[in-house]
Design an enzyme around this catalytic site. Structure first.
Site, PDB file in Angstrom:
ATOM      1  N   GLU A 276       0.841  -1.208   0.000  1.00 30.28           N
ATOM      2  CA  GLU A 276       0.000   0.000   0.000  1.00 30.28           C
ATOM      3  C   GLU A 276       0.869   1.248   0.000  1.00 30.28           C
ATOM      4  OE1 GLU A 276      -3.279  -0.007  -0.655  1.00 30.28           O
ATOM      5  OE2 GLU A 276      -2.821  -2.136  -0.821  1.00 30.28           O
ATOM      6  N   TRP A 279       1.561   1.989  -3.400  1.00 29.20           N
ATOM      7  CA  TRP A 279       0.543   2.758  -4.146  1.00 29.20           C
ATOM      8  C   TRP A 279       0.770   4.261  -3.958  1.00 29.20           C
ATOM      9  CZ3 TRP A 279      -2.886   1.771  -7.869  1.00 29.20           C
ATOM     10  CH2 TRP A 279      -3.232   0.444  -8.111  1.00 29.20           C
ATOM     11  N   TRP A 307     -20.872  13.354 -19.505  1.00 31.99           N
ATOM     12  CA  TRP A 307     -21.296  13.549 -18.113  1.00 31.99           C
ATOM     13  C   TRP A 307     -22.691  14.148 -18.104  1.00 31.99           C
ATOM     14  CZ3 TRP A 307     -18.145  10.961 -15.189  1.00 31.99           C
ATOM     15  CH2 TRP A 307     -16.783  10.890 -15.489  1.00 31.99           C
ATOM     16  N   ASN A 344     -10.716   3.348   2.757  1.00 33.25           N
ATOM     17  CA  ASN A 344     -10.392   3.246   1.327  1.00 33.25           C
ATOM     18  C   ASN A 344     -11.471   2.538   0.510  1.00 33.25           C
ATOM     19  OD1 ASN A 344      -8.536   3.395  -0.990  1.00 33.25           O
ATOM     20  ND2 ASN A 344      -8.517   1.171  -0.778  1.00 33.25           N
ATOM     21  N   TRP A 362     -15.697  13.440 -12.285  1.00 34.53           N
ATOM     22  CA  TRP A 362     -14.889  13.035 -11.132  1.00 34.53           C
ATOM     23  C   TRP A 362     -14.208  14.243 -10.488  1.00 34.53           C
ATOM     24  CZ3 TRP A 362      -9.677  14.162 -11.593  1.00 34.53           C
ATOM     25  CH2 TRP A 362      -9.199  14.389 -12.885  1.00 34.53           C
ATOM     26  N   TRP A 385      -9.325   9.061  -7.626  1.00 32.24           N
ATOM     27  CA  TRP A 385     -10.505   9.476  -8.407  1.00 32.24           C
ATOM     28  C   TRP A 385     -10.423   8.986  -9.845  1.00 32.24           C
ATOM     29  CZ3 TRP A 385     -15.210  10.887  -7.113  1.00 32.24           C
ATOM     30  CH2 TRP A 385     -15.417  11.252  -5.772  1.00 32.24           C
TER      31      TRP A 385
END
Ligand SMILES: Cc1cc2nc3c(=O)[nH]c(=O)nc-3n(C[C@H](O)[C@H](O)[C@H](O)COP(=O)(O)OP(=O)(O)OC[C@H]3O[C@@H](n4cnc5c(N)ncnc54)[C@H](O)[C@@H]3O)c2cc1C
Length: 471
Positions: A276, A279, A307, A344, A362, A385
């Protein structure tokens, strides 16, 4: 008399494992620790309200730690370059040390500052205090940036053993005094209308709070982390993200503590927790190489995604306030508002709901997170996102639309999380808790709203939008 060196603190608000501070001390100079509040220089991503709250407390803690070692934090406001120049002149400093930041606005600013200060005859030295690896260190076979996490981490993980050791906290810091400077209060970081009680209950900002959180996590929760990390109903993750963002604990220190806590695990980076942290490294790698991504999709096809037509205000507000009528989404949004943090798994669910079921861009969600998260981080927020919306590097495939009901049943099976944040649903039985609209007796739902969209229908519409742009 020895020389003076300025140590310019930014998002490295700690004394332990602080390479810039360590190098300055090593030079034998007297140290002038400085923080300059210049939010305009971070535009358009100046810290949001929750981050400012954190910063206030973290600066207070740093100042106290410095005072305990014989010096103090000199705090200024306004243009960083002008302040540094003025301080160098008044203190007679010949060198300035700092740890690097990687978001586009501060990178540009820091490059300019370095040039100007060097031209004025000052030594400037920047260090890596925020990451395990510099974002430019990893490159694919053809020399380009990685766009897939697994390949990126395959490159980085074997190199974890070669990292320099974290430097230790200095016992004393020979300080250089300069007149003036502001107090932390003068920066006006705390909200005028005090909505921050939930934050204060949930967090202890500052280096000591970070170390305590890390040690507690490693002692109590690391061994179950791989199995339980996806469960918002369990306190299974480290909650270190704001501490890491503000640099109250360095990633090298955290890695060393993790290794010490799991002495038998092979040092390959395969361990779920270290992965992690990987990431986080990947997020910085991407932001460094694709600095347009906080505003624009990495996958350019998404620039044409259909959108929902504006106005978006009412839909967006219901999502922000946790009144969508979808329990797991509402629980997450209320947790965020109350504590400045969200699990998360739930971040992915609420982001998927906004971008796919509501078909809102987003960027609107990323902005709201930016203002409300105590761990708001341009690299990780952008990655999160874009990953969920399906338009980023190594993104979830667009057709994967999180079903918030199934996610709730799987990761919050006894409803502990939903009941905590949506108490009006507390009395519903487990089997309908995640979809209260199926309860025939509306009274049992209290004032909880009906779902604002039909999940199946809105999923189909999102996928139709994807069909339009995919080629
Ligand atoms: C839509 C969305 C937005 C997000 N915005 C942010 C953000 O602004 N700031 C932020 O720090 N994280 C962000 N994340 C990533 C992740 O949700 C948080 O880092 C994590 O929930 C923090 O909790 P923790 O410290 O208990 O994590 P742990 O599970 O204990 O992980 C340890 C550390 O690894 C890092 N990490 C873990 N997962 C990720 C990830 N997916 N991406 C990047 N780093 C990760 C964090 O620094 C974290 O503190 C976002 C994720 C999504 C889906």
């Amino acid at each position: 008399m020895s020389d003076t060196a300025i140590v310019w603190f930014r998002r490295d608000l700690r004394l332990d494992d602080n390479p810039a501070l360590s190098a300055a001390l090593h030079s034998g100079a007297r140290i002038l620790p400085v923080y300059i509040h210049a939010p305009a220089e971070e535009a358009p991503w100046a810290p949001g309200a929750a981050s400012r709250w954190w910063l206030h407390h973290s600066l207070t803690a740093l100042d106290a730690a410095l005072r305990a070692r014989g010096t103090r934090l000199w705090i200024g406001q306004g243009e960083s370059l002008a302040q540094l120049r003025r301080l160098a002149k008044h203190s007679g400093a010949r060198a300035i040390y700092w740890n690097r930041l990687y978001d586009p606005a501060t990178r540009t600013r820091d490059t300019e500052i370095k040039q100007q200060l060097r031209a004025a005859g000052l030594d400037c030295a920047s260090h890596n205090g925020a990451l395990l690896f510099e974002p430019w260190e990893a490159a694919t076979g053809s020399g380009g940036p990685y766009k897939v996490f697994s390949a990126f981490w395959r490159h980085c993980a074997p190199r974890l053993t070669d990292l320099p050791a974290a430097c230790t906290t200095p016992a004393q810091i020979p300080g250089a005094e300069v007149e003036g400077g502001d107090t932390v209060d003068a920066l006006g970081l705390l909200p005028r209308i005090r909505w921050d009680q939930g934050l204060a209950e949930a967090w202890t900002p500052g280096e000591q709070g970070a170390r305590m959180a890390a040690e507690q996590f490693l002692a109590d929760r690391l061994s179950d982390y791989g199995e339980l990390r996806d469960h918002p109903d369990r306190p299974a993750t480290s909650r270190l993200s704001p501490h890491l963002h503000f640099g109250e604990i360095g990633p090298r220190r955290l890695l060393a503590l993790t290794r010490a806590a799991l002495p038998t695990s092979p040092d390959t980076g395969e361990d779920a927790f270290v992965r992690e942290l990987g990431w986080r490294e990947f997020a910085h790698h991407l932001l460094y190489h694709f600095p347009h991504t906080p505003e624009h999709p990495l996958d350019a096809r998404f620039a044409d995604y259909p959108w929902r037509e504006p106005p978006h205000d009412e839909l967006l507000e219901r999502w922000q306030q946790g009144r969508t009528g979808i329990p797991l989404v509402d629980a997450g949004m209320r947790e965020l508002w109350h504590t400045g943090w969200m699990h998360n798994r739930v971040r992915m669910v609420v982001a998927s709901f906004l971008t796919k079921n509501l078909r809102l861009p987003w960027q609107l969600g990323a902005r709201w997170f930016w203002d409300t998260l105590v761990d708001a981080d341009l690299a990780s927020n952008t990655l999160g996102w874009q990953w969920t919306a399906g338009c980023g590097a190594d993104a979830a495939p667009y057709f994967r639309v999180f079903n918030p009901v199934r996610q709730g049943e799987r990761f919050d099976p006894s409803g502990t999380y939903v009941r905590r944040w949506c108490p009006e649903l507390a009395r519903l039985p487990d089997k309908v808790l995640q979809q209260p609209w199926t309860v025939s007796n509306g009274l049992a739902r209290g004032h909880y709203p009906a779902p604002m969209v039909d999940l199946a229908q809105s999923r189909r519409e999102a996928l139709a939008g994807w069909e339009e742009i995919k080629s």
